[in-house]
Motif scaffolding. Structure first.
Motif, PDB file in Angstrom:
ATOM      1  N   ASN A   1       0.819  -1.219   0.000  1.00  8.06           N
ATOM      2  CA  ASN A   1       0.000   0.000   0.000  1.00  8.06           C
ATOM      3  C   ASN A   1       0.852   1.267   0.000  1.00  8.06           C
ATOM      4  O   ASN A   1       0.406   2.325  -0.440  1.00  8.06           O
ATOM      5  CB  ASN A   1      -0.933   0.018   1.216  1.00  8.06           C
TER       6      ASN A   1
ATOM      7  N   VAL B   1     -10.233   4.384  -6.022  1.00  5.11           N
ATOM      8  CA  VAL B   1      -9.527   3.443  -5.147  1.00  5.11           C
ATOM      9  C   VAL B   1     -10.568   2.832  -4.218  1.00  5.11           C
ATOM     10  O   VAL B   1     -11.274   3.539  -3.504  1.00  5.11           O
ATOM     11  CB  VAL B   1      -8.433   4.144  -4.316  1.00  5.11           C
ATOM     12  N   CYS B   2     -10.674   1.511  -4.254  1.00 10.54           N
ATOM     13  CA  CYS B   2     -11.703   0.783  -3.513  1.00 10.54           C
ATOM     14  C   CYS B   2     -11.091   0.189  -2.247  1.00 10.54           C
ATOM     15  O   CYS B   2      -9.893  -0.096  -2.202  1.00 10.54           O
ATOM     16  CB  CYS B   2     -12.238  -0.328  -4.414  1.00 10.54           C
ATOM     17  N   GLY B   3     -11.923  -0.010  -1.233  1.00  8.49           N
ATOM     18  CA  GLY B   3     -11.458  -0.660  -0.011  1.00  8.49           C
ATOM     19  C   GLY B   3     -10.824  -2.014  -0.300  1.00  8.49           C
ATOM     20  O   GLY B   3      -9.882  -2.430   0.375  1.00  8.49           O
TER      21      GLY B   3
ATOM     22  N   GLY C   1      -3.395   7.887  -3.035  1.00 10.08           N
ATOM     23  CA  GLY C   1      -4.788   7.447  -2.958  1.00 10.08           C
ATOM     24  C   GLY C   1      -4.922   6.182  -2.122  1.00 10.08           C
ATOM     25  O   GLY C   1      -5.892   6.002  -1.387  1.00 10.08           O
TER      26      GLY C   1
ATOM     27  N   THR D   1      -6.877   5.738   1.463  1.00  5.46           N
ATOM     28  CA  THR D   1      -7.980   4.780   1.551  1.00  5.46           C
ATOM     29  C   THR D   1      -7.717   3.760   2.656  1.00  5.46           C
ATOM     30  O   THR D   1      -8.633   3.321   3.347  1.00  5.46           O
ATOM     31  CB  THR D   1      -8.175   4.081   0.190  1.00  5.46           C
TER      32      THR D   1
ATOM     33  N   HIS E   1      -7.815   6.645   6.671  1.00  3.01           N
ATOM     34  CA  HIS E   1      -8.440   7.927   6.359  1.00  3.01           C
ATOM     35  C   HIS E   1      -7.911   9.040   7.245  1.00  3.01           C
ATOM     36  O   HIS E   1      -7.611   8.832   8.408  1.00  3.01           O
ATOM     37  CB  HIS E   1      -9.956   7.815   6.533  1.00  3.01           C
TER      38      HIS E   1
ATOM     39  N   SER F   1     -10.989  12.666   4.602  1.00  4.58           N
ATOM     40  CA  SER F   1     -10.942  11.985   3.308  1.00  4.58           C
ATOM     41  C   SER F   1     -12.066  10.968   3.182  1.00  4.58           C
ATOM     42  O   SER F   1     -12.401  10.264   4.132  1.00  4.58           O
ATOM     43  CB  SER F   1      -9.595  11.289   3.127  1.00  4.58           C
TER      44      SER F   1
ATOM     45  N   LYS G   1     -13.479   9.555  -0.693  1.00  2.51           N
ATOM     46  CA  LYS G   1     -13.116   8.765  -1.864  1.00  2.51           C
ATOM     47  C   LYS G   1     -11.932   9.385  -2.597  1.00  2.51           C
ATOM     48  O   LYS G   1     -11.928  10.584  -2.877  1.00  2.51           O
ATOM     49  CB  LYS G   1     -14.314   8.699  -2.820  1.00  2.51           C
TER      50      LYS G   1
END
Ligand SMILES: [Zn+2]
Ligand SMILES: [Zn+2]
Length: 350
Positions: free
Chosen positions: A9, A36-38, A330, A334, A337, A341, A343
């Motif tokens: 990450n 950017v998705c969880g 990003g 994600t 947070h 923040s 999305k």
């Protein structure tokens, strides 16, 4: 072309990778925006899929763009320049899961992906034939590329509430106020829910959730089920939606659910976690427990309609936009947070 390659990450490198040719039934899409998705930031999962850090493993699936190249045998309704939202996972439409209306449980859906293998944090993706056939939606003029990236996450929420109804004035408890929690709140209102409460550890997030339509907020440090009943005239919830993947939230959902209610496990606990349920309690209350995974074409199409007609506020959730070279920012936002923040979206052409 340039693509973001995942090592961890905090270590995402922009590398020059091979351009793939476009076969006669394939389409190349110039990626304009990718959320950017969880699920992108689940480190162990990411590395497992890629075989090793820096291996080829698709990430980035909430994407929109324009068609850059069309194979010679593709339906002529698709042309260069068309604005599209594309999905990496598509079903076979013929297996038992598909026939039973569970296309997202289809093995083909679980294994399909963009041809470039790197996912959509890249300048281009190439769609294989099956994705061209059933994984591409036209993005209507008024929908921005950024807003279009919400078709996939909102589609997942649409699907969840098909299995766990929020209509007819039902009282709803949403556990977790992340992006999916906020989308669930908005979808529940659209679907005709009555009282909607949300719980989360962060007071800041709870405030944001109010802005997206929650009637009441419950700090996660409180006795969430008891507080929900207090706020709901003494009654348990008709629908509980669990968007936070932690065991305590599973327990809260079982305690908060009212007679005849439905619990939706929208986010799973980790694979090794076992949850205890008391079947006696569920039996007497005729409680339904259900799950939903991903979104099928129908769900995505509904999500797109809601976005197109301004029924759901998605652009208000975009707090950060990064060029491709800053994809890692990003991811860090994600994964953890901060600064309000919500999305993060990447613009691969910048
Ligand atoms: Zn996603
Ligand atoms: Zn299938």
């Amino acid at each position: 072309m340039k693509a973001a390659v995942y090592y961890s990450n905090s270590d995402i490198r922009i590398e020059e990778v091979d351009d793939l040719t476009v076969g006669p039934r394939e389409v190349r899409v110039r990626v304009m925006a990718c959320g950017v998705c969880g699920s992108d930031v689940m480190e162990w999962y990411r590395v497992k899929r890629a075989g090793r850090p820096g291996g080829i493993g698709a990430f980035g699936h909430e994407c929109t763009g324009t068609i850059a190249e069309v194979g010679s045998a593709v339906d002529p309704e698709w042309r260069v320049g068309d604005r599209v939202v594309v999905t990496h996972h598509v079903p076979c439409n013929t297996c038992n899961a598909c026939i039973r209306g569970h296309a997202t449980a289809c093995k083909t859906l679980h294994t399909t992906k963009f041809k470039n293998g790197y996912g959509a944090f890249a300048e281009y993706v190439v769609l294989p034939e099956i994705n061209v056939d059933r994984g591409m939606l036209r993005l209507p003029g008024p929908v921005s590329f950024d807003a279009g990236t919400f078709v996939e996450p909102l589609g997942c929420v649409v699907r969840g509430q098909r299995f766990a109804p929020t209509s007819d004035g039902r009282s709803v408890l949403v556990i977790g106020a992340g992006i999916t929690g906020l989308l669930h709140i908005q979808a529940a209102r659209l679907n005709g829910a009555g009282f909607i409460a949300v719980s989360n550890p962060s007071p800041e997030r709870l405030e944001i959730a109010r802005g997206f339509g929650a009637d009441a907020t419950i700090p996660a440090s409180e006795d969430v089920p008891a507080r929900f009943r207090e706020l709901n005239g003494g009654a348990g919830a008709d629908t509980v939606i669990v968007t936070a993947p932690v065991p305590v939230c599973v327990e809260q959902s079982l305690e908060a659910i009212g007679p005849g209610g439905t619990i939706l496990f929208f986010a799973p606990t980790n694979p090794e976690v076992q949850s205890r349920i008391n079947v006696w309690d569920l039996w007497q209350k005729e409680v339904t427990i259900t799950h939903s995974y991903a979104a099928d074409f129908h769900d995505l199409a509904i999500a797109l309609k809601w976005i197109q007609h301004g029924r759901v506020n998605v652009t208000g959730m975009i707090t950060h936009v990064f060029p491709l070279r800053e994809t890692v920012k990003g991811f860090l936002l994600t994964a953890r947070h901060r600064d309000g923040s919500l999305k993060a979206i990447v613009h691969p052409q910048e």
